[in-house]
Design a protein around this motif. Structure first.
Motif, PDB file in Angstrom:
ATOM      1  N   GLU A 104       0.837  -1.198   0.000  1.00 46.91           N
ATOM      2  CA  GLU A 104       0.000   0.000   0.000  1.00 46.91           C
ATOM      3  C   GLU A 104       0.876   1.254   0.000  1.00 46.91           C
ATOM      4  OE1 GLU A 104      -3.459   2.332   0.220  1.00 46.91           O
ATOM      5  OE2 GLU A 104      -3.351   0.168  -0.029  1.00 46.91           O
ATOM      6  N   GLN A 108       1.209   4.033  -2.894  1.00 45.20           N
ATOM      7  CA  GLN A 108       0.989   5.451  -2.619  1.00 45.20           C
ATOM      8  C   GLN A 108       2.216   6.276  -3.014  1.00 45.20           C
ATOM      9  OE1 GLN A 108      -0.104   5.721   1.486  1.00 45.20           O
ATOM     10  NE2 GLN A 108      -2.191   4.966   1.121  1.00 45.20           N
ATOM     11  N   ASN A 111       2.252   6.727  -6.688  1.00 50.99           N
ATOM     12  CA  ASN A 111       1.236   7.691  -7.108  1.00 50.99           C
ATOM     13  C   ASN A 111       1.675   9.127  -6.808  1.00 50.99           C
ATOM     14  OD1 ASN A 111      -0.428   5.705  -8.053  1.00 50.99           O
ATOM     15  ND2 ASN A 111      -1.642   5.582  -6.172  1.00 50.99           N
TER      16      ASN A 111
END
Length: 148
Positions: A104, A108, A111
């Motif tokens: 995760e 992130q 991104n």
């Protein structure tokens, strides 16, 4: 037959009866002794058999005690194995959760990372300086270091 002959016949018959009685008593005594001897031998065999039975029972008790101890040890090892397996499962679950959290965070980070062409479609750096920590966006770069 005169009187004397009759007396000798009676005496001879009495002697024969007495001899027969003595032989009968002797045979009876010998028979009793033989029976006593057999009884004694059977009694000795019974004692020996009882002693052997006691010895076998003691050995059986000892073997049974060892079997109970071995079973207790096996039960203890099984319980230990069960605890270890449960611990391994908990650690595997924690590792899986940590892996998911890490994925995760990586997602992130990708991104949020500026798209300046320094990464390919998979998010891997294309600049050769990236691998050695000299790329300016690499967290290992001196610019990002907290020791400055």
């Amino acid at each position: 037959m005169n009187g004397m002959t009759i007396v000798w016949i009676v005496v001879a018959v009495a002697v024969l009866v007495i001899l027969a009685a003595l032989v009968a008593v002797a045979v009876s005594r010998r028979s009793e002794r033989r029976a006593e001897q057999e009884a004694y031998e059977h009694e000795e065999q019974a004692r020996a058999g009882a002693a052997q039975a006691e010895k076998q029972a003691a050995i059986a008790d000892e073997v049974e005690a060892r079997a109970r101890k071995a079973q207790a040890d096996a039960d203890e090892q099984a319980a230990k194995a069960h605890r270890l397996a449960a611990g391994a499962t908990e650690r595997r679950d924690a590792a899986e959760q940590a892996r998911a959290v890490s994925e995760e965070h990586r997602s992130q980070a990708q991104n949020l990372w500026p798209d300046d062409g320094s990464r390919n479609r998979e998010g891997q750096p294309v600049d050769p300086n990236w691998d050695d920590g000299t790329h300016p966006h690499d967290p290992r770069h001196a610019r990002h270091s907290k020791h400055d």
